[in-house]
Scaffold this motif. Structure first.
Motif, mmCIF file in Angstrom:
data_model
loop_
_atom_site.group_PDB
_atom_site.id
_atom_site.type_symbol
_atom_site.label_atom_id
_atom_site.label_comp_id
_atom_site.label_asym_id
_atom_site.label_seq_id
_atom_site.Cartn_x
_atom_site.Cartn_y
_atom_site.Cartn_z
ATOM 1 N N THR A 240 3.925 -6.235 -4.645
ATOM 2 C CA THR A 240 4.980 -5.348 -4.146
ATOM 3 C C THR A 240 6.215 -6.125 -4.141
ATOM 4 O O THR A 240 7.342 -5.457 -4.412
ATOM 5 N N HIS B 237 8.556 -7.459 7.611
ATOM 6 C CA HIS B 237 7.895 -6.393 7.494
ATOM 7 C C HIS B 237 6.592 -6.640 7.523
ATOM 8 O O HIS B 237 5.450 -6.162 8.017
ATOM 9 N N ARG B 238 5.957 -7.249 6.353
ATOM 10 C CA ARG B 238 4.850 -7.524 5.854
ATOM 11 C C ARG B 238 4.031 -8.466 6.608
ATOM 12 O O ARG B 238 2.761 -8.305 6.781
ATOM 13 N N TYR C 11 11.879 -7.321 3.867
ATOM 14 C CA TYR C 11 10.531 -6.979 3.553
ATOM 15 C C TYR C 11 9.429 -8.066 4.119
ATOM 16 O O TYR C 11 8.527 -7.508 4.521
ATOM 17 N N SER C 12 9.562 -9.341 3.785
ATOM 18 C CA SER C 12 8.644 -10.194 4.279
ATOM 19 C C SER C 12 8.418 -10.182 5.758
ATOM 20 O O SER C 12 7.156 -10.147 5.996
ATOM 21 N N ASN D 122 -3.740 -7.187 0.425
ATOM 22 C CA ASN D 122 -2.533 -5.927 0.680
ATOM 23 C C ASN D 122 -1.866 -6.067 -0.537
ATOM 24 O O ASN D 122 -0.927 -5.039 -0.861
ATOM 25 N N HIS E 268 -2.854 -11.051 3.334
ATOM 26 C CA HIS E 268 -1.678 -11.053 2.258
ATOM 27 C C HIS E 268 -1.976 -10.744 0.775
ATOM 28 O O HIS E 268 -1.726 -9.851 -0.048
ATOM 29 N N ASP F 71 0.516 -7.940 -1.558
ATOM 30 C CA ASP F 71 1.908 -8.246 -1.168
ATOM 31 C C ASP F 71 2.954 -9.006 -2.394
ATOM 32 O O ASP F 71 4.281 -8.801 -2.487
ATOM 33 N N HIS G 83 1.816 -6.544 8.967
ATOM 34 C CA HIS G 83 0.609 -5.832 8.346
ATOM 35 C C HIS G 83 -0.430 -7.020 8.259
ATOM 36 O O HIS G 83 -1.524 -6.875 8.443
#
Length: 292
Positions: free
Chosen positions: A162, A223-224, A220-221, A157, A154, A159, A227
């Motif tokens: 973003t 989705h991340r 969004y959370s 990235n 995290h 996060d 990743h």
């Protein structure tokens, strides 16, 4: 990550309301034209200033807020560490170096029976990885490494940054729509009461729209998380990441039916809950994606 999202959103709402009050008191939010209507251009500028100020101040405060609200005990990496403290610091630093971070995150532990871990901070250079005592007690060494790798991913990235930009856009719409709604409500009261009603309505609508806007952040959370799972698998190994998720699933299944509000940061058990209000995807889906 669930804790990180919750505290970021809570701080954002509080900061947004505070900034709005200050703007109103100093007359910096003057978007009503001479005819008593709305200057939409001026309102959009005011909304963007308030919205992005709120999200960036929330980001700057995120690490401090997390430490205070969770009572995180930061481990000094330069001290003579033994036992689990040495193991956690070693894992965080080793995985952070593997992720290409040049500044090691702060490492902390907080007392809680929940199986939990989170990463937060305003930047890659000023981050924090914290784990609960419950996680250390419930999970084996490989699973703990998988959890920590997920949190380090995290950070790597970016996060939080973003999410801050996304929250700034959401805040802008929240402020914009709240003031239009408040202006409309104030038109239905006596002229001498209109300023007071307008001010109160702004705060009420802003909080209400912030809750609705959080649905975008939650999406969004989710989705991340995929990743971060892949990033954690790259850092610690796919087997350890899958193992960590499987242990979380086994723990959540064991705790189902008991009065538990938060089961874990990597996965709050979403079965029976609307995914709209969830910060994390379903565990089975996350495990299956890693195995693909």
């Amino acid at each position: 990550m669930g804790k990180r999202i919750f505290y970021f959103l809570l701080t954002n709402v509080l900061v947004l309301v505070t900034i709005s009050i200050i703007f109103s008191l100093i007359g910096g939010a003057n978007y009503i034209n001479a005819q008593g209507g709305i200057d939409f251009g001026a309102l959009l500028v005011v909304s963007a200033v308030i919205g992005f100020s709120g999200s960036f101040i929330s980001l700057a405060m995120s690490r401090w807020m997390a430490k205070k609200m969770m009572n995180v005990r930061v481990i000094d990496p330069d001290a003579s560490l033994t036992g689990y403290e040495r193991d956690i610091v070693e894992k965080v630093h080793r995985l952070s170096r593997a992720a290409g971070l040049t500044h090691m995150p702060e490492v902390g532990v907080y007392d809680s029976p929940e199986v939990n871990a989170f990463a937060t901070g305003p930047s890659k250079n000023r981050s924090l990885v914290a784990v609960s005592t419950g996680l250390l007690q419930e999970m084996d060494d490989d699973a703990v490494e998988g959890v920590i790798a997920h949190e380090v991913a995290h950070i790597a990235n970016g996060d939080m940054v973003t999410m801050t930009l996304l929250q700034g856009v959401v805040n802008t719409f929240v402020v914009f729509l709240a003031r239009i709604a408040a202006w409309a409500v104030s038109r239905f009261v006596k002229e001498e009461l209109a300023p007071i009603v307008h001010f109160i309505a702004i705060l009420v609508f802003q909080i209400a729209f912030s809750i609705l806007g959080s649905l975008v952040v939650f999406a969004y959370s989710r989705h991340r998380e995929y990743h971060a799972d892949r990033g954690g698998a790259d850092l610690a190994g796919r087997d350890k990441m899958v193992h960590a998720l499987q242990m979380l699933k086994a723990y959540s299944n064991r705790m189902q039916g008991e009065e538990q509000t938060a089961i874990s940061t990597l996965k709050i058990n979403n079965k029976g809950k609307s995914m709209l209000f969830s910060t994390h995807p379903d565990l089975d889906d996350r495990i299956n994606r890693l195995k693909m």
